[in-house]
Design a protein around this motif. Structure first.
Motif, PDB file in Angstrom:
ATOM      1  N   VAL A   1       0.832  -1.201   0.000  1.00 41.41           N
ATOM      2  CA  VAL A   1       0.000   0.000   0.000  1.00 41.41           C
ATOM      3  C   VAL A   1       0.866   1.250   0.000  1.00 41.41           C
ATOM      4  CG1 VAL A   1      -1.677   1.324   1.350  1.00 41.41           C
ATOM      5  CG2 VAL A   1      -1.953  -1.139   1.099  1.00 41.41           C
ATOM      6  N   THR A   2       1.953   1.227   0.763  1.00 39.16           N
ATOM      7  CA  THR A   2       2.849   2.382   0.811  1.00 39.16           C
ATOM      8  C   THR A   2       3.472   2.646  -0.558  1.00 39.16           C
ATOM      9  OG1 THR A   2       3.360   1.900   3.134  1.00 39.16           O
ATOM     10  CG2 THR A   2       4.844   3.387   1.976  1.00 39.16           C
ATOM     11  N   GLU A   3       3.916   1.569  -1.215  1.00 40.27           N
ATOM     12  CA  GLU A   3       4.555   1.728  -2.528  1.00 40.27           C
ATOM     13  C   GLU A   3       3.556   2.234  -3.574  1.00 40.27           C
ATOM     14  OE1 GLU A   3       7.775  -1.915  -1.903  1.00 40.27           O
ATOM     15  OE2 GLU A   3       6.238  -2.037  -3.472  1.00 40.27           O
ATOM     16  N   SER A   4       2.322   1.769  -3.494  1.00 43.21           N
ATOM     17  CA  SER A   4       1.353   2.121  -4.538  1.00 43.21           C
ATOM     18  C   SER A   4       0.584   3.402  -4.258  1.00 43.21           C
ATOM     19  CB  SER A   4       0.358   0.967  -4.741  1.00 43.21           C
ATOM     20  OG  SER A   4      -0.367   0.734  -3.550  1.00 43.21           O
ATOM     21  N   LYS A   5       0.354   3.708  -2.972  1.00 44.48           N
ATOM     22  CA  LYS A   5      -0.510   4.841  -2.643  1.00 44.48           C
ATOM     23  C   LYS A   5       0.164   5.903  -1.779  1.00 44.48           C
ATOM     24  CE  LYS A   5      -4.739   2.071  -2.960  1.00 44.48           C
ATOM     25  NZ  LYS A   5      -6.000   1.660  -2.298  1.00 44.48           N
ATOM     26  N   GLY A   6       1.367   5.643  -1.283  1.00 45.48           N
ATOM     27  CA  GLY A   6       2.075   6.655  -0.521  1.00 45.48           C
ATOM     28  C   GLY A   6       2.059   6.415   0.976  1.00 45.48           C
ATOM     29  N   ASP A   7       2.831   7.277   1.678  1.00 42.92           N
ATOM     30  CA  ASP A   7       3.027   7.106   3.119  1.00 42.92           C
ATOM     31  C   ASP A   7       1.737   7.262   3.922  1.00 42.92           C
ATOM     32  OD1 ASP A   7       6.315   8.698   3.166  1.00 42.92           O
ATOM     33  OD2 ASP A   7       5.720   6.603   2.842  1.00 42.92           O
ATOM     34  N   HIS A   8       0.913   8.229   3.530  1.00 51.03           N
ATOM     35  CA  HIS A   8      -0.301   8.472   4.301  1.00 51.03           C
ATOM     36  C   HIS A   8      -1.206   7.240   4.300  1.00 51.03           C
ATOM     37  CE1 HIS A   8      -4.039  10.201   5.733  1.00 51.03           C
ATOM     38  NE2 HIS A   8      -3.423  11.356   6.003  1.00 51.03           N
ATOM     39  N   ALA A   9      -1.414   6.669   3.115  1.00 51.32           N
ATOM     40  CA  ALA A   9      -2.256   5.472   3.012  1.00 51.32           C
ATOM     41  C   ALA A   9      -1.598   4.282   3.694  1.00 51.32           C
ATOM     42  CB  ALA A   9      -2.542   5.151   1.548  1.00 51.32           C
ATOM     43  N   GLY A  10      -0.276   4.166   3.555  1.00 54.48           N
ATOM     44  CA  GLY A  10       0.448   3.062   4.188  1.00 54.48           C
ATOM     45  C   GLY A  10       0.382   3.135   5.703  1.00 54.48           C
ATOM     46  N   MET A  11       0.496   4.354   6.239  1.00 53.34           N
ATOM     47  CA  MET A  11       0.402   4.511   7.689  1.00 53.34           C
ATOM     48  C   MET A  11      -1.004   4.191   8.174  1.00 53.34           C
ATOM     49  SD  MET A  11       2.431   5.196  10.165  1.00 53.34           S
ATOM     50  CE  MET A  11       2.198   5.350  11.935  1.00 53.34           C
ATOM     51  N   GLY A  12      -2.008   4.557   7.370  1.00 51.27           N
ATOM     52  CA  GLY A  12      -3.377   4.223   7.724  1.00 51.27           C
ATOM     53  C   GLY A  12      -3.588   2.726   7.799  1.00 51.27           C
ATOM     54  N   ARG A  13      -3.037   1.980   6.827  1.00 52.47           N
ATOM     55  CA  ARG A  13      -3.175   0.528   6.836  1.00 52.47           C
ATOM     56  C   ARG A  13      -2.408  -0.081   8.012  1.00 52.47           C
ATOM     57  NH1 ARG A  13      -5.045  -2.596   2.735  1.00 52.47           N
ATOM     58  NH2 ARG A  13      -6.202  -0.663   2.411  1.00 52.47           N
ATOM     59  N   LEU A  14      -1.236   0.459   8.326  1.00 50.51           N
ATOM     60  CA  LEU A  14      -0.447  -0.033   9.468  1.00 50.51           C
ATOM     61  C   LEU A  14      -1.248   0.119  10.760  1.00 50.51           C
ATOM     62  CD1 LEU A  14       3.306   0.584  10.181  1.00 50.51           C
ATOM     63  CD2 LEU A  14       1.629   1.046  11.954  1.00 50.51           C
ATOM     64  N   LEU A  15      -1.872   1.282  10.934  1.00 51.27           N
ATOM     65  CA  LEU A  15      -2.658   1.500  12.152  1.00 51.27           C
ATOM     66  C   LEU A  15      -3.880   0.596  12.185  1.00 51.27           C
ATOM     67  CD1 LEU A  15      -2.439   5.383  12.460  1.00 51.27           C
ATOM     68  CD2 LEU A  15      -1.330   3.694  13.924  1.00 51.27           C
ATOM     69  N   ASP A  16      -4.506   0.358  11.010  1.00 52.97           N
ATOM     70  CA  ASP A  16      -5.625  -0.579  10.962  1.00 52.97           C
ATOM     71  C   ASP A  16      -5.233  -1.930  11.525  1.00 52.97           C
ATOM     72  OD1 ASP A  16      -6.957   0.572   7.749  1.00 52.97           O
ATOM     73  OD2 ASP A  16      -7.334   1.254   9.809  1.00 52.97           O
ATOM     74  N   PHE A  17      -4.063  -2.410  11.116  1.00 57.07           N
ATOM     75  CA  PHE A  17      -3.624  -3.742  11.538  1.00 57.07           C
ATOM     76  C   PHE A  17      -3.211  -3.770  13.000  1.00 57.07           C
ATOM     77  CE2 PHE A  17      -4.459  -5.586   7.739  1.00 57.07           C
ATOM     78  CZ  PHE A  17      -3.614  -5.319   6.658  1.00 57.07           C
ATOM     79  N   ILE A  18      -2.480  -2.755  13.444  1.00 51.97           N
ATOM     80  CA  ILE A  18      -1.991  -2.806  14.827  1.00 51.97           C
ATOM     81  C   ILE A  18      -3.147  -2.639  15.810  1.00 51.97           C
ATOM     82  CG2 ILE A  18      -1.468  -0.355  15.313  1.00 51.97           C
ATOM     83  CD1 ILE A  18       1.254  -1.453  16.424  1.00 51.97           C
ATOM     84  N   LEU A  19      -4.215  -1.949  15.381  1.00 52.26           N
ATOM     85  CA  LEU A  19      -5.384  -1.812  16.249  1.00 52.26           C
ATOM     86  C   LEU A  19      -6.208  -3.085  16.312  1.00 52.26           C
ATOM     87  CD1 LEU A  19      -6.476   1.822  15.360  1.00 52.26           C
ATOM     88  CD2 LEU A  19      -5.577   1.016  17.541  1.00 52.26           C
ATOM     89  N   ARG A  20      -5.836  -4.090  15.519  1.00 53.54           N
ATOM     90  CA  ARG A  20      -6.498  -5.392  15.590  1.00 53.54           C
ATOM     91  C   ARG A  20      -5.565  -6.442  16.204  1.00 53.54           C
ATOM     92  NH1 ARG A  20     -11.229  -5.217  12.656  1.00 53.54           N
ATOM     93  NH2 ARG A  20     -11.473  -7.473  12.829  1.00 53.54           N
ATOM     94  N   SER A  21      -4.437  -5.999  16.735  1.00 53.10           N
ATOM     95  CA  SER A  21      -3.490  -6.935  17.346  1.00 53.10           C
ATOM     96  C   SER A  21      -4.033  -7.479  18.660  1.00 53.10           C
ATOM     97  CB  SER A  21      -2.150  -6.236  17.598  1.00 53.10           C
ATOM     98  OG  SER A  21      -1.267  -7.072  18.309  1.00 53.10           O
ATOM     99  N   ASP A  22      -3.735  -8.746  18.948  1.00 51.22           N
ATOM    100  CA  ASP A  22      -4.114  -9.299  20.256  1.00 51.22           C
ATOM    101  C   ASP A  22      -2.905  -9.408  21.177  1.00 51.22           C
ATOM    102  OD1 ASP A  22      -4.162 -12.946  20.045  1.00 51.22           O
ATOM    103  OD2 ASP A  22      -2.733 -11.499  19.244  1.00 51.22           O
ATOM    104  N   ASN A  23      -1.777  -8.859  20.756  1.00 53.86           N
ATOM    105  CA  ASN A  23      -0.576  -8.861  21.590  1.00 53.86           C
ATOM    106  C   ASN A  23      -0.782  -7.909  22.765  1.00 53.86           C
ATOM    107  OD1 ASN A  23       1.989  -8.353  22.728  1.00 53.86           O
ATOM    108  ND2 ASN A  23       3.000  -8.864  20.816  1.00 53.86           N
ATOM    109  N   PRO A  24      -0.706  -8.375  24.017  1.00 50.55           N
ATOM    110  CA  PRO A  24      -0.942  -7.505  25.174  1.00 50.55           C
ATOM    111  C   PRO A  24       0.017  -6.319  25.232  1.00 50.55           C
ATOM    112  CG  PRO A  24      -0.936  -9.808  25.848  1.00 50.55           C
ATOM    113  CD  PRO A  24      -0.445  -9.780  24.432  1.00 50.55           C
ATOM    114  N   GLN A  25       1.188  -6.452  24.575  1.00 54.89           N
ATOM    115  CA  GLN A  25       2.204  -5.397  24.643  1.00 54.89           C
ATOM    116  C   GLN A  25       2.206  -4.502  23.400  1.00 54.89           C
ATOM    117  OE1 GLN A  25       3.959  -4.845  27.425  1.00 54.89           O
ATOM    118  NE2 GLN A  25       2.766  -6.522  28.319  1.00 54.89           N
TER     119      GLN A  25
END
Length: 942
Positions: free
Chosen positions: A139-163
């Motif tokens: 996503v970062t390569e195709s759409k840029g940093d803003h979109a890539g950061m958005g996707r990164l936050l989407d995934f980390i907000l679905r993490s089940d890692n307690p830390q």
């Protein structure tokens, strides 16, 4: 509960976390077409909707072993914490993450355009799955940093890692984005302040109450008239609820006094919505809802979230472990409704995290009758009144709304005294309006039922003459006399307490022996050398411990069965470690062993029924014969008694069908571990469910506030308090034709309850008088009380010594044998809450035993118990915390503190009262290398 029901129960966790396309590969029970449907759903609508579809399809799965395959699939796909939580039915770790996910969502507008995902991604491998990392790159390569950061936050907000939160913090810092740092994930120091018994408010019959709608003669704020034509989209109030809400809806400081089950929290929701909608961009409104305990806060937060979920107003909770300075700051800045405990608000006002009370425009005080003396409610209102009486006239102050079932009468016995008590409460809350139902009483009666009250006085001697001469009691009293004589030969123990020594087997004796034990810990003997002083003090502490246990057993025997009392004693002595005995321990242990068989024989003998239990069985038999679907709440005084009566019911064939459940508080005591929030909910669920428990045995945890299913029989087993407690407990019976019965063998308790019933009438008369008094006269009385209280607060500030932490080390010694343990400069504080020892020399002084209930609590993973190696005094636990293992976490009651400059010895109940300075834990300086499994300090986990 079936496995499919369990999945439905934890649906929100699954849908908020998993990415179904990563899990489906490991689930063989789905047909190929079903797999494609779920993947298509994820691609089109996202993982949350796809997860919901997956759970719906699982309801049709019948393959053997499907549930274990699902759990294994979650683990293999990268969701081990979620899998474990479902398997153990414990979602504590996941619940902790939800608040921080809310915070990060709030900060997304800053994070997305402010960081480059490729800088952060290398540091997030512990929280992101490999396919997710690849997608972020694409996503970062195709759409840029803003979109890539958005996707990164989407995934980390679905993490089940307690830390995950700390990992994200570290990643931002490592990538050089200190300007975007989220802050420390610290918790407020709530040790000793929040672990209290839950109480519930039972609301009284309000037929004689009259609403006082007089306006404040000198309003601090412009009065906004309530427009009844603007209906709320959240609730539809009944006429009597509108009547109760009206003064508050017109922006007046108000006490709303209404019965349990009348919907006071729903009224609060309406007041809150009407208040918030009047805000503007230039003058935003902000609401705080205060509730006394964590479970109450959780309950009220969930209710407010439910009602406000489809509005522009956002709700957040700040209590317990989610009450760090950062959390509270984010909550206050970004949310409209903050639910918190009063202690949190008080602490955050004192440390400046919340600038002032003017931050809020409306504050609710749930169970506001507690606004007195040293309660946090009163401390907060003291700050409020200082501003009101001393601040500039233009200073904005929040509107105050109190909610209660009963204002009480204090210690008064007549209307004049009750009037003074009500004036005091109104002054404390700066309220000039007491709102009750008068116009719509008929409607109120349709929805709220007041149980009839009865008192059953049990004549012990008439019903059971053989019990009047009690050989079990005689033996225990003899044991207590023997222990007292040993202590008195050592020291004049009666001089150690201002509380007079009382009759054995009473609560007064308990108070006396607790005071003696506390003084023994810090006793200084000028004519003895240090070694002899240690021996004497240990001997006295040991004697006081045994006296307390024997006294407890007498109380249990009085209220339950002798076999329950002997079981209580046997459990205590079985848990002692003979390898740590000194001469006194051995002597007292042998004395009990010599008489234990006799006690067991007496307890097991037939024909020794407790007449109070007989009366209890009679009441239950009668009620369930009349109505087999009866739901009963039985209130008892202590946790030990709750467990004893539960056992008696299970062992009584005629009563076993009631399937009793016990509900006690969360606070840990010497004898019981307390219940977790989860186990409390399970007990309540079993009581509420059809075909489940018909009897809930509860301590004061069930008095006030927490919702309990409607029941039609309330039993008070020698459970008597003041008029407020009487109204609260009686009000647990919400069904039509409910009954409330006090079963007691004490004529004093019976008379006290009769006085409470009379005082309730006095309270209603006093409220009516207050509401009918002329406004100017009422305000003058309230202001006189407020001025008098202001003078008292000022005097206390001048007289109170300035509390300064001493910059010298203290020596920690065992609270029983005075074995040196460590120095205060070897202690560190983790997250402002946990005191840990970093010295390698500490653990060799400990007797380390497996923890009876290893679990994750707060940020700690409890693994072992630690005791004094010399006398086996409880010193705390060994735990893992944020990647550190072998952390000795100290229990303050296990130690006394010696000032190394003056030699003065001190015993402290709460860590915040410790007079010395303790440094915060530094992860770089304080982590020690692990030398051995027992002798090491904290170490990094591999």
């Amino acid at each position: 509960m079936s496995e499919k029901e369990l999945l439905q129960r934890c649906c929100k966790y699954i849908t908020e976390i998993i990415q179904p396309s990563l899990v489906l590969h490991y689930l063989d029970f789905f047909e190929p077409k079903e797999v494609e449907l779920i993947k298509a759903k994820e691609e089109k609508e996202g993982p949350t909707h796809a997860s919901a579809l997956l759970l719906d399809m699982i309801q049709n799965v019948d393959s053997p072993g499907w549930f274990q395959m699902f759990l294994d699939g979650l683990s293999i796909a990268g969701y081990p914490t979620l899998s474990k939580s479902i398997d153990m039915e414990d979602f504590t770790e996941l619940d902790k993450s939800r608040l921080y996910k809310q915070m990060v969502r709030k900060l997304r507008p800053t994070l997305e355009p402010g960081a480059r995902p490729m800088d952060i991604l290398p540091h997030l491998s512990e929280c992101l799955l490999q396919p997710q990392e690849e997608e972020v790159r694409q996503v970062t390569e195709s759409k840029g940093d803003h979109a890539g950061m958005g996707r990164l936050l989407d995934f980390i907000l679905r993490s089940d890692n307690p830390q995950w939160y700390k990992t994200l913090q570290d990643a931002l810092s490592a990538a050089g984005y200190d300007n975007l740092a989220l802050g420390d994930q610290e918790d407020a120091d709530m040790s000793g302040t929040e672990e209290i018994e839950m109480t519930y408010s039972q609301e009284a019959e309000m037929e004689d109450l009259h609403a006082n709608l007089d306006t404040d003669a000198e309003p601090r704020q412009k009065v906004v008239r309530y427009d009844s034509q603007i209906s709320s989209p959240l609730t539809e109030l009944r006429a009597y609820q509108e009547e109760l809400a009206l003064p508050a809806l017109e922006s007046r400081n108000t006490i709303i006094c209404a019965p349990t089950g009348s919907g006071k929290t729903i009224i609060a929701v309406e007041i809150c919505w009407q208040h918030l909608r009047q805000g503007t961009e230039e003058s935003k409104r902000k609401v705080a809802f205060l509730a006394n305990t964590i479970p109450l806060c959780q309950q009220q937060m969930e209710l407010f979230m439910k009602y406000f979920q489809n509005t522009d107003f956002e709700v957040i909770g700040c209590f317990g472990e989610s009450a760090s300075n950062l959390t509270v700051k984010v909550a206050v800045e970004g949310y409209d409704i903050i639910v918190m405990t009063p202690m949190i608000l008080q602490l955050k006002l004192e440390n400046g995290t919340i600038p002032s009370l003017s931050t809020f425009t409306l504050i609710f005080f749930d169970e506001c009758h507690n606004t007195s003396k040293k309660h946090s409610y009163n401390s907060i209102m003291g700050m409020y009144m200082d501003i009101r009486l001393e601040g500039p006239p233009s200073t904005a102050l929040p509107q105050i709304v109190g909610l209660t079932a009963s204002v009480g009468v204090g210690k008064s016995k007549n209307v004049d005294g009750a009037l003074e008590h009500i004036y005091q409460l109104c002054a404390n809350l700066d309220t000039h309006t007491l709102s009750t139902v008068t116009k719509h009483l008929n409607e109120l009666r349709k929805f709220v039922f007041v149980p009839s009250k009865d008192i059953r006085l049990v004549n012990v001697f008439f019903l059971a003459p053989r019990r009047s001469v009690d050989p079990f009691m005689d033996v225990v009293l003899g044991l207590m006399a023997h222990v007292e004589s040993i202590a008195k030969k050592t020291y004049n123990i009666e001089s150690l307490s201002k509380v007079p020594m009382s009759t054995r087997g009473s609560q007064a004796y308990e108070q006396w022996v607790v005071t003696v034990q506390r003084q023994c810990k810090v006793l200084k003997l000028v004519d003895q050398d240090e070694e002899e002083e240690m021996k004497i003090c240990r001997k006295l502490v040991t004697c006081s411990e045994h006296l307390r246990k024997y006294n407890d057993s007498l109380i249990i025997s009085e209220d339950a069965r002798a076999i329950d009392a002997i079981n209580y004693l046997q459990k205590y002595f079985d848990n002692l470690d003979p390898t740590r005995f000194d001469e006194t321990d051995q002597k007292l242990f042998s004395v009990f062993e010599e008489r234990s068989k006799e006690l067991l024989r007496i307890a097991s003998s037939s024909g020794r029924e407790n007449p109070k239990l007989q009366e209890l069985q009679s009441v239950l038999d009668e009620q369930y014969h009349y109505n087999s679907e009866t739901k009963t709440i039985l209130f008892v005084k202590t946790r030990a008694l709750a467990e004893a009566i539960e056992q008696w019911i299970l062992e009584t064939p005629a009563l076993a069908h009631l399937k009793p459940k016990v509900l006690i508080g969360r606070r840990r005591t010497e004898n019981t571990a307390g219940m977790t929030l989860s186990t409390q909910k399970d007990a309540l669920s079993a009581f509420e469910s059809e075909g489940g428990s018909k009897l809930l045995i509860a301590t004061s945890v069930a008095d006030e506030g927490i919702d309990i299913a409607q029941c039609n029989l309330v039993l008070l087993y020698d459970y008597v308090g003041n008029v407020i407690k009487m109204v609260q407990t009686r009000g647990r019976g919400r069904a039509m034709d409910s009954r409330c019965i006090l079963i007691t063998s004490s004529r004093e308790n019976a008379e006290k309850e009769q006085i409470n019933m009379l005082q309730e009438k006095v309270m209603y008369d006093a409220i009516q008088t207050v509401q009918n008094i002329e406004t100017d006269v009422f305000l003058a009385k309230v202001r006189n009380v407020q001025k008098r209280q202001k003078k008292q607060r000022d005097l206390e500030r001048r007289m109170a010594p300035e509390k300064k932490k001493e910059e010298i080390p203290f020596l920690l010694q065992c609270g029983k044998c005075r074995q040196n343990a460590c120095k205060s400069d070897e202690i560190r504080v983790i997250q402002n809450n946990h005191r840990v020892v970093i010295s390698k020399a500490f653990l060799p002084l400990c007797n380390i035993q497996p923890h009876p209930k290893p679990q994750v609590c707060d940020v700690l993973e409890k693994k072992s118990k630690i005791f004094c190696r010399t006398c086996n005094r409880d010193w705390g636990i060994l735990a893992s915390c944020m990647g550190l293992d072998n952390l000795p976490v100290l229990k303050i009651s296990g130690f006394t503190f010696v000032n190394l400059r003056t030699g003065q010895r001190k015993s402290v109940v709460k860590w915040q009262d410790f007079p010395g300075l303790l440094k915060d834990f530094d992860f770089e300086l304080d982590v020690l290398d692990q030398d051995s499994s027992e002798g090491a300090g904290p170490s990094r986990l591999s």
